[in-house]
Motif scaffolding. Structure first.
Motif, PDB file in Angstrom:
ATOM      1  N   UNK A  40       0.846  -1.192   0.000  1.00 49.11           N
ATOM      2  CA  UNK A  40       0.000   0.000   0.000  1.00 49.11           C
ATOM      3  C   UNK A  40       0.877   1.235   0.000  1.00 49.11           C
ATOM      4  N   UNK A  41       0.604   2.147  -0.905  1.00 53.31           N
ATOM      5  CA  UNK A  41       1.325   3.422  -0.859  1.00 53.31           C
ATOM      6  C   UNK A  41       0.336   4.516  -1.128  1.00 53.31           C
ATOM      7  N   UNK A  42       0.342   5.523  -0.287  1.00 49.39           N
ATOM      8  CA  UNK A  42      -0.581   6.626  -0.550  1.00 49.39           C
ATOM      9  C   UNK A  42       0.231   7.914  -0.631  1.00 49.39           C
ATOM     10  N   UNK A  43      -0.413   8.931  -1.175  1.00 50.93           N
ATOM     11  CA  UNK A  43       0.277  10.208  -1.278  1.00 50.93           C
ATOM     12  C   UNK A  43      -0.626  11.265  -0.674  1.00 50.93           C
ATOM     13  N   UNK A  44      -0.093  12.030   0.263  1.00 50.53           N
ATOM     14  CA  UNK A  44      -0.890  13.097   0.861  1.00 50.53           C
ATOM     15  C   UNK A  44      -0.902  14.302  -0.045  1.00 50.53           C
ATOM     16  N   UNK A  45      -2.079  14.901  -0.192  1.00 44.97           N
ATOM     17  CA  UNK A  45      -2.183  16.086  -1.053  1.00 44.97           C
ATOM     18  C   UNK A  45      -1.492  17.262  -0.392  1.00 44.97           C
ATOM     19  N   UNK A  46      -0.988  18.187  -1.249  1.00 40.05           N
ATOM     20  CA  UNK A  46      -0.306  19.368  -0.714  1.00 40.05           C
ATOM     21  C   UNK A  46      -1.286  20.281  -0.016  1.00 40.05           C
ATOM     22  N   UNK A  47      -2.433  20.467  -0.682  1.00 42.65           N
ATOM     23  CA  UNK A  47      -3.434  21.364  -0.135  1.00 42.65           C
ATOM     24  C   UNK A  47      -4.717  20.561   0.064  1.00 42.65           C
ATOM     25  N   UNK A  48      -4.796  19.834   1.159  1.00 40.22           N
ATOM     26  CA  UNK A  48      -5.894  18.864   1.269  1.00 40.22           C
ATOM     27  C   UNK A  48      -7.237  19.523   1.555  1.00 40.22           C
ATOM     28  N   UNK A  49      -8.270  18.899   1.025  1.00 41.72           N
ATOM     29  CA  UNK A  49      -9.632  19.305   1.365  1.00 41.72           C
ATOM     30  C   UNK A  49     -10.114  18.495   2.564  1.00 41.72           C
ATOM     31  N   UNK A  50      -9.751  17.211   2.551  1.00 42.50           N
ATOM     32  CA  UNK A  50     -10.183  16.312   3.621  1.00 42.50           C
ATOM     33  C   UNK A  50      -8.955  15.856   4.400  1.00 42.50           C
ATOM     34  N   UNK A  51      -9.007  15.937   5.718  1.00 39.97           N
ATOM     35  CA  UNK A  51      -7.965  15.372   6.565  1.00 39.97           C
ATOM     36  C   UNK A  51      -8.571  14.198   7.319  1.00 39.97           C
ATOM     37  N   UNK A  52      -7.956  13.046   7.173  1.00 37.23           N
ATOM     38  CA  UNK A  52      -8.462  11.876   7.899  1.00 37.23           C
ATOM     39  C   UNK A  52      -7.535  11.626   9.086  1.00 37.23           C
ATOM     40  N   UNK A  53      -8.101  11.604  10.275  1.00 39.51           N
ATOM     41  CA  UNK A  53      -7.314  11.441  11.497  1.00 39.51           C
ATOM     42  C   UNK A  53      -7.515  10.025  12.012  1.00 39.51           C
ATOM     43  N   UNK A  54      -6.398   9.314  12.210  1.00 36.29           N
ATOM     44  CA  UNK A  54      -6.489   7.927  12.669  1.00 36.29           C
ATOM     45  C   UNK A  54      -5.636   7.768  13.922  1.00 36.29           C
ATOM     46  N   UNK A  55      -6.253   7.680  15.111  1.00 36.42           N
ATOM     47  CA  UNK A  55      -5.456   7.412  16.303  1.00 36.42           C
ATOM     48  C   UNK A  55      -5.125   5.922  16.343  1.00 36.42           C
ATOM     49  N   UNK A  56      -3.874   5.622  16.679  1.00 37.98           N
ATOM     50  CA  UNK A  56      -3.416   4.235  16.577  1.00 37.98           C
ATOM     51  C   UNK A  56      -2.576   3.874  17.788  1.00 37.98           C
ATOM     52  N   UNK A  57      -2.812   2.670  18.342  1.00 40.81           N
ATOM     53  CA  UNK A  57      -1.881   2.190  19.361  1.00 40.81           C
ATOM     54  C   UNK A  57      -1.145   0.980  18.779  1.00 40.81           C
ATOM     55  N   UNK A  58      -1.752  -0.200  18.826  1.00 42.70           N
ATOM     56  CA  UNK A  58      -1.113  -1.376  18.227  1.00 42.70           C
ATOM     57  C   UNK A  58      -2.078  -1.997  17.235  1.00 42.70           C
ATOM     58  N   UNK A  59      -2.068  -1.484  16.015  1.00 43.82           N
ATOM     59  CA  UNK A  59      -3.046  -1.978  15.053  1.00 43.82           C
ATOM     60  C   UNK A  59      -2.399  -2.377  13.743  1.00 43.82           C
ATOM     61  N   UNK A  60      -1.302  -3.106  13.847  1.00 42.17           N
ATOM     62  CA  UNK A  60      -0.545  -3.425  12.642  1.00 42.17           C
ATOM     63  C   UNK A  60      -1.357  -4.245  11.657  1.00 42.17           C
ATOM     64  N   UNK A  61      -2.230  -5.103  12.203  1.00 46.06           N
ATOM     65  CA  UNK A  61      -2.981  -5.999  11.316  1.00 46.06           C
ATOM     66  C   UNK A  61      -3.906  -5.272  10.375  1.00 46.06           C
ATOM     67  N   UNK A  62      -4.551  -4.256  10.871  1.00 49.73           N
ATOM     68  CA  UNK A  62      -5.612  -3.622  10.084  1.00 49.73           C
ATOM     69  C   UNK A  62      -5.226  -2.253   9.554  1.00 49.73           C
ATOM     70  N   UNK A  63      -4.095  -1.706  10.020  1.00 52.47           N
ATOM     71  CA  UNK A  63      -3.803  -0.306   9.727  1.00 52.47           C
ATOM     72  C   UNK A  63      -3.644  -0.028   8.236  1.00 52.47           C
ATOM     73  N   UNK A  64      -2.987  -0.957   7.524  1.00 51.17           N
ATOM     74  CA  UNK A  64      -2.746  -0.703   6.096  1.00 51.17           C
ATOM     75  C   UNK A  64      -4.063  -0.524   5.355  1.00 51.17           C
ATOM     76  N   UNK A  65      -5.012  -1.379   5.652  1.00 46.33           N
ATOM     77  CA  UNK A  65      -6.301  -1.296   4.967  1.00 46.33           C
ATOM     78  C   UNK A  65      -7.028  -0.011   5.337  1.00 46.33           C
ATOM     79  N   UNK A  66      -6.962   0.336   6.627  1.00 47.19           N
ATOM     80  CA  UNK A  66      -7.634   1.558   7.069  1.00 47.19           C
ATOM     81  C   UNK A  66      -7.058   2.759   6.327  1.00 47.19           C
ATOM     82  N   UNK A  67      -5.739   2.825   6.242  1.00 44.74           N
ATOM     83  CA  UNK A  67      -5.109   3.981   5.599  1.00 44.74           C
ATOM     84  C   UNK A  67      -5.449   4.014   4.107  1.00 44.74           C
ATOM     85  N   UNK A  68      -5.425   2.866   3.474  1.00 43.35           N
ATOM     86  CA  UNK A  68      -5.721   2.840   2.040  1.00 43.35           C
ATOM     87  C   UNK A  68      -7.128   3.340   1.760  1.00 43.35           C
TER      88      UNK A  68
END
Lengths: 305, 367
Positions: A40-68
């Motif tokens: 998974x690779x994503x690119x953050x926009x320079x001037x974003x319209x939407x900011x998605x905030x994801x608080x994370x502690x130990x979520x390695x299993x699901x984090x990639x999918x959430x971010x994508x």
């Protein structure tokens, strides 16, 4: 062990090995992280319209999918991961994927990550999700669209299990808060539940530090005259790993959320009146008022048995 | 020879030989097919008969013109062993009636229309009424069947014949206010005048049979401080609840009384002990949820011993139906007042402290 046996059987039966479990097998492999789809690779926009905030502690299993999924919500989107107390490499994983990561060594507690991420966000729309519950981008877009249409706080319509007589304290608290602040139409929806979205205007009026106690932020939003609505249903109960854990004599998160709602009510009462703007039913509370109610003549008849 | 006898016995239907049955004493099945009688459960029919016999026995010492209080005391003496046993809860009305019939038959008179209760405390009843000429007569009649020591009727803002009916009642103390006092204020005003050890609150529009009021009085007699009406059997699943029920359940849950569900002092009938009333003061009764919160927080014993269906009796008036109706709004405001009392007394989070969050880590960006 099992898989090996299956391939042996497939070989013996002469079946093709197009899929690991055979073409005609009805069993599908369930995997939350879908590792087969490649990195998974994503690119953050320079001037974003939407900011998605994801608080994370130990979520390695699901984090990639959430971010994508989060990155797919809008073309001009940034994903902010607030990793606190992460010991399983979630922060490194998020960095590798390309999200903006704010990392802390120690756990900051529930919802504090949301507040920190909100303070760092640059978009006009703030979308909050959890690192352990992957939600499809198509389910997240309605929240963003609602903010675009003028809603300030767009909530998830999910209520939890309410078809019973004795509901969970958290569900009861959410419903009670909405009734007591005069928003019965919101039923049991709450900023405690993800996903939900905030407008930039709402964030500025409430202040990011309030987001650390979500019910309090909700009460503040309603008191401020912001437009708070439940816009879309996303099923989060069954997938919430915390909820599946059995409560053993006072679940600490349950106690925390009940306390949060009390804090919200205290805040509401401080912003309104001690009756929260509700009428008193024309009660004559003082002795003078009661005297006045007696009218011209007062009758007091006492007859003993 | 012995074997043949054993076989004969087994064929006769006994699976276990007689000498072995001694070891199973206490677990005897009795007649086949019948469940064993639970020796702890009392035989109600027998006690009802005993009540009659006791009444007849006592008619020797209690003449035909004995007043209700003395007769009540003799009934209480006889039945005091039964009071702690919850099995008798639905049967107190019948026990009392049988006792009276026994006593009356001893004098060959008709049994008086009384209801005896196993309570030694002095009972005060407060009835509030606005325009209830249809029901107040019945309410007062049922209350008078009980061995009460005072009956206070608060008539406020009445434009029909309620006042006349109340004044016609021989034992009632009538407080008349020309204008309406507002919800629940009548209870506070009546409670201020009361001197009894138990105060029972009723509404003028709710006709309740005296027998159904006995459990509330019994609960206070047994040591409770507040006996609420249990609305559990009449309430639907949570999905169908209205705001008032949600607020009531929430208040009870926050105060650690999940067992009280959505029972509240907002509803009648309920009874309060003298100790509890002196603790919070009669004025607190003007906002029932707040009074309830005060009692629970001071460690008073709160129970809901009995269920009376007040919901189907509730008269539909234009101000108490529909979402956002004025009565519902007022009750929600009452609950907020109660919450404010609780939070002011302890702290913004009551006992649900936040030890997990590090809130100071959030810095406002750019001010």
């Amino acid at each position: 062990m099992r898989k090996r046996v299956k391939t042996n059987r497939a070989e013996k039966a002469g079946r093709s090995k197009k899929t690991k479990t055979g073409i005609r097998s009805r069993k599908r492999r369930k995997s939350a992280s879908r590792v087969n789809r490649g990195p998974v690779r994503i690119r953050n926009a320079e001037d974003p319209v939407v900011s998605v905030v994801i608080p994370v502690m130990n979520e390695r299993r699901t984090l990639a999918e959430v971010i994508r999924q989060a990155a797919n919500v809008h073309p001009q989107c940034e994903v902010i991961v607030v990793a606190n107390g992460s010991k399983d490499g979630s922060a490194q994983l998020a960095r590798r994927i390309g999200a903006r990561v704010i990392a802390y060594d120690q756990s900051l507690g529930h919802d504090v990550g949301r507040a920190i991420g909100a303070a760092e966000a640059r978009g006009q729309v703030l979308l909050f999700v959890d690192g352990d519950i992957p939600v499809r981008a198509s389910e997240l877009r309605p929240f963003v669209e609602a903010i675009g249409k003028g809603v300030d706080v767009a909530l998830n319509r999910y209520l939890g299990p309410v078809r019973k007589s004795n509901v969970h304290s958290v569900i009861l608290s959410k419903h009670a808060l909405n009734w007591l602040v005069g928003r019965p139409d919101l039923s049991g929806t709450s900023m405690t539940t993800i996903p939900h979205a905030l407008s930039r205007r709402a964030l500025e009026r409430i202040g990011p530090e309030q987001l650390a106690v979500p019910p309090k932020a909700q009460a503040a939003a309603i008191a401020n005259g912001l437009r708070v609505e439940a816009v879309h249903y996303v099923e989060v109960g069954a997938r919430n790993p915390g909820k599946r854990r059995r409560r053993g004599g006072g679940d600490p998160v349950e106690q925390l959320i009940v306390g949060d709602h009390l804090e919200a009510l205290e805040h509401w009462v401080s912003l309104t009146t001690n009756r929260g703007n509700y009428e008193d039913g024309n009660r004559r509370r003082t002795a003078e008022e009661k005297e006045a109610a007696q009218g011209g003549e007062s009758h007091e008849e006492e007859e003993t048995r | 020879m012995k074997k043949r006898r054993l076989v004969k016995r087994r064929q006769a239907g006994r699976s276990v030989p007689r000498n072995k049955r001694k070891a199973q004493r206490g677990k005897r099945p009795g007649r086949p097919g019948r469940a064993p009688r639970n020796r702890l459960r009392p035989r109600i029919g027998l006690w009802l008969h005993r009540a009659f016999e006791a009444g007849r026995r006592n008619s020797v010492t209690l003449p035909a013109d004995t007043d209700k209080a003395e007769l009540n005391e003799s009934f209480r003496q006889w039945s005091r062993r039964l009071l702690p046993n919850p099995e008798f809860k639905p049967y107190w009305g019948e026990l009392s009636r049988n006792y009276l019939e026994g006593w009356a038959s001893g004098h060959r008179i008709a049994p008086p229309d009384w209801v005896l209760v196993p309570c030694s405390s002095r009972i005060s009843v407060v009835v509030t009424a606005m325009n209830e000429e249809q029901h107040i007569g019945h309410v007062l009649h049922q209350v008078q069947r009980l061995p009460i020591c005072e009956l206070i009727v608060v008539v406020n803002g009445s434009t029909d014949g309620t006042l006349a009916i109340a004044q016609a009642c021989p034992v009632a103390t009538v407080l008349h206010y020309e204008q309406a006092l507002g919800h629940d204020v009548g209870r506070a005003v009546g409670a201020e005048l009361c001197g009894g050890d138990v105060v029972l609150f009723l509404d003028g529009d709710l006709p309740v049979k005296s027998e159904q009021l006995i459990p509330y009085l019994n609960a206070i007699e047994a040591g409770a401080d507040l006996a609420l009406n249990d609305l559990g059997p009449f309430i639907s699943t949570f999905a169908g609840w209205d705001g008032v029920s949600v607020a009531k359940a929430y208040l009870n849950r926050v105060l650690g009384r999940e067992d009280l569900h959505a029972n509240s002092m907002t509803a009648v009938p309920h009874a309060i002990s003298r100790r509890a009333l002196d603790l919070i003061g009669p004025d607190a009764l003007m906002v029932p949820p707040k009074a309830q919160a005060m009692l629970i927080m001071h460690g008073m014993r709160v129970e809901s011993p009995f269920s009376i269906d007040v919901i189907k009796h509730n008269r539909i008036r234009k101000h108490n139906v529909g979402l956002g109706n004025p009565v519902s709004r007022m009750i929600l405001g009452d609950h907020l007042e109660a919450m404010e009392y609780v939070l002011n007394a302890t702290g913004p989070r009551f006992v649900y402290h936040d030890t997990l969050r590090k809130r100071w880590m959030v810095a406002r960006k750019g001010g």
